[in-house]
Design a protein around this motif. Structure first.
Motif, short mmCIF file in Angstrom:
data_model
loop_
_atom_site.label_atom_id
_atom_site.label_comp_id
_atom_site.label_asym_id
_atom_site.label_seq_id
_atom_site.Cartn_x
_atom_site.Cartn_y
_atom_site.Cartn_z
N PHE A 48 34.39 -4.49 14.76
CA PHE A 48 33.46 -4.88 15.81
C PHE A 48 32.35 -3.83 15.88
CE2 PHE A 48 37.56 -6.65 16.80
CZ PHE A 48 37.29 -7.93 17.25
N VAL A 49 31.11 -4.27 15.73
CA VAL A 49 29.96 -3.36 15.79
C VAL A 49 28.93 -3.95 16.73
CG1 VAL A 49 28.16 -2.16 14.50
CG2 VAL A 49 30.39 -2.61 13.41
N SER A 50 28.49 -3.13 17.69
CA SER A 50 27.49 -3.54 18.66
C SER A 50 26.45 -2.44 18.80
CB SER A 50 28.13 -3.84 20.01
OG SER A 50 27.17 -4.17 20.98
N ALA A 69 23.60 -7.28 16.85
CA ALA A 69 22.40 -6.44 16.98
C ALA A 69 21.57 -7.00 18.13
CB ALA A 69 21.60 -6.44 15.69
N SER A 70 21.54 -6.26 19.25
CA SER A 70 20.99 -6.80 20.50
C SER A 70 19.48 -6.64 20.62
CB SER A 70 21.67 -6.13 21.70
OG SER A 70 21.46 -4.72 21.65
N ALA A 85 34.18 -14.83 11.39
CA ALA A 85 33.10 -13.86 11.24
C ALA A 85 31.91 -14.33 12.07
CB ALA A 85 32.70 -13.70 9.78
N ASP A 86 31.38 -13.40 12.89
CA ASP A 86 30.27 -13.73 13.78
C ASP A 86 29.19 -12.68 13.62
OD1 ASP A 86 28.61 -14.54 15.79
OD2 ASP A 86 30.13 -14.55 17.37
N LEU A 87 27.99 -13.10 13.17
CA LEU A 87 26.84 -12.22 13.01
C LEU A 87 25.74 -12.72 13.93
CD1 LEU A 87 28.53 -11.59 10.45
CD2 LEU A 87 26.38 -11.40 9.19
N ASP A 88 25.25 -11.81 14.81
CA ASP A 88 24.28 -12.20 15.83
C ASP A 88 23.22 -11.12 15.95
OD1 ASP A 88 22.94 -13.15 18.02
OD2 ASP A 88 24.71 -13.45 19.26
N ALA A 89 21.93 -11.52 15.86
CA ALA A 89 20.85 -10.55 15.97
C ALA A 89 19.65 -11.19 16.63
CB ALA A 89 20.45 -10.01 14.60
N THR A 90 18.93 -10.38 17.44
CA THR A 90 17.68 -10.87 18.01
C THR A 90 16.57 -10.91 16.96
OG1 THR A 90 17.09 -8.64 18.71
CG2 THR A 90 18.27 -10.01 20.30
N GLY A 91 16.72 -10.12 15.91
CA GLY A 91 15.77 -10.12 14.80
C GLY A 91 16.32 -10.86 13.61
N GLU A 92 16.11 -10.30 12.42
CA GLU A 92 16.59 -10.94 11.20
C GLU A 92 18.07 -10.64 10.95
OE1 GLU A 92 14.21 -9.94 7.84
OE2 GLU A 92 12.35 -10.67 8.71
N VAL A 93 18.73 -11.56 10.25
CA VAL A 93 20.07 -11.32 9.71
C VAL A 93 19.97 -11.44 8.20
CG1 VAL A 93 22.43 -12.17 9.48
CG2 VAL A 93 21.33 -12.15 11.73
N GLU A 94 20.39 -10.37 7.51
CA GLU A 94 20.38 -10.40 6.04
C GLU A 94 21.77 -10.09 5.53
OE1 GLU A 94 18.45 -8.14 2.14
OE2 GLU A 94 17.47 -7.94 4.11
N VAL A 95 22.30 -10.99 4.71
CA VAL A 95 23.55 -10.75 3.98
C VAL A 95 23.15 -10.67 2.51
CG1 VAL A 95 25.84 -11.59 3.39
CG2 VAL A 95 24.92 -11.97 5.69
N THR A 96 23.10 -9.44 2.00
CA THR A 96 22.54 -9.23 0.68
C THR A 96 23.36 -9.87 -0.43
OG1 THR A 96 21.70 -7.11 1.48
CG2 THR A 96 21.65 -7.48 -0.89
N THR A 97 24.68 -9.66 -0.38
CA THR A 97 25.54 -10.16 -1.45
C THR A 97 26.40 -11.34 -0.99
OG1 THR A 97 25.63 -7.95 -2.42
CG2 THR A 97 27.28 -9.52 -3.16
N SER A 98 27.34 -11.09 -0.06
CA SER A 98 28.23 -12.18 0.32
C SER A 98 28.91 -11.89 1.65
CB SER A 98 29.31 -12.39 -0.75
OG SER A 98 30.13 -11.24 -0.88
N LEU A 99 29.31 -12.99 2.31
CA LEU A 99 30.16 -12.96 3.49
C LEU A 99 31.21 -14.04 3.29
CD1 LEU A 99 30.99 -12.12 6.36
CD2 LEU A 99 29.26 -13.73 7.22
N ILE A 100 32.48 -13.63 3.24
CA ILE A 100 33.59 -14.55 3.00
C ILE A 100 34.60 -14.36 4.12
CG2 ILE A 100 35.44 -15.23 1.43
CD1 ILE A 100 33.72 -14.11 -0.87
#
Length: 318
Positions: A48-50, A69-70, A85-100
């Protein structure tokens, strides 16, 4: 560092893990500004990262992966989660390689969602962003839903075990499927701009494509190939100025409406064909139709070969 149990890092400024943090339990990073890490690995818990902004090279969670990313961008190189898996950002979200992930994947971006490989092995994938640029998205245990509300949606290839929905809802955004979209159930494409499609297929449901203010075509000047393979399944296309289609097949019916229509090949097993050009011409290369075939145009109608089990009706204004 290697931690036998849980690891919790909290800061009123930045939190940084220079290389790797490996914990037996849950890892939690909380920062007012930036949270960055080379690698976060939880052997038996979640990660968990906030923070205001996040930059992580690798995140591996035995359970849930939750990154928020708030007040900025979220950058992730490689992510794995045993559960959701939950990715949330007010700006951009970049997954460079993979999310599994084994569970559902949810990505919410206030800007661009720039994605490599996104795969849920047991559930659904949902992405909501201003604009979406994704290489490969696979929902192997549920539905696939991609929504761009202020720009273009571009997908290289996508699969869904149930339904697949790709839509732009604002910003005159186009939908583009560079290679293919394949769904177990219905496949639905909706664009406020153009729909540029390589191929779209559904195993048991309908294929529905709507670009009422734009064009429905293939990619890079080509033709869109559409297939509804299930019993009683239809292909339904609503274009604005143009519907330029390649090979279309459906078990039941094919219904295409646009100003101008061009179809290379149309095949229905048990149903009808309807091509209606309300401000231009209709061109059909070949058709093998189970029941009736109706072609209507305000301009010319051109047909190479057409074989129908029922009535053939051609109405041209040109």
């Amino acid at each position: 560092g290697d931690i036998a149990d849980t690891a919790t890092l909290t800061a009123t400024d930045d939190v940084s893990v220079a290389t790797i943090l490996n914990a037996g339990g849950t890892i939690t990073l909380t920062a007012r500004d930036m949270a960055s890490a080379g690698s976060l690995v939880s052997d038996n818990g979640g990660v968990f990262v906030s923070a205001a902004a996040i930059d992580i090279g690798n995140a591996n969670a035995a359970e849930m992966l939750d990154l928020e990313a708030s007040a900025g961008d979220l950058m992730l190189g490689t992510g794995m989660a045993g559960m959701a898996a939950d990715l949330d950002a007010t700006g951009e979200v970049e997954v460079t390689t993979s999310l599994i992930a084994g569970g559902a994947i949810t990505i919410d971006a206030g800007g661009l969602a720039d994605l490599g490989l996104i795969r849920s092995t047991g559930s659904s994938v949902t992405v909501f962003a201003d604009a979406i640029d994704a290489d490969t998205v696979q929902a192997q245990g549920g539905a696939l839903m991609l929504t761009a509300d202020n720009g273009n949606l571009t997908l290289g290839s996508g699969t869904a075990s149930t339904t697949a929905t790709l839509q732009t809802t604002g910003g005159a955004g186009d939908v583009q499927v560079t290679t293919s979209l394949a769904s177990g159930e219905a496949a639905m494409i909706s664009s406020v701009g153009d729909a540029r499609l390589g191929s779209v297929s559904a195993t048991t449901g309908n294929v529905v494509v709507t670009a009422a203010a734009g064009e429905v075509t293939g990619v890079n000047g080509g033709n869109a190939n559409l297939a509804a393979n299930g019993m009683d399944a239809d292909v339904l296309v609503t274009g604005g100025t143009l519907a330029r289609l390649g090979t279309i097949s459906a078990d039941r019916s094919i219904d295409v409406t646009a100003d101008t229509i061009s179809v290379d090949s149309a095949t229905t097993a048990d149903g009808l064909l309807s091509l209606v050009a309300d401000a231009g011409s209709v061109s059909l290369g070949s058709g093998v139709i189970g029941t009736t075939a109706t072609l209507t145009a305000t301009d010319d109608i051109t047909v190479s070969t057409l074989n129908a089990g029922g009535t053939i009706s051609l109405t041209a204004g040109g």
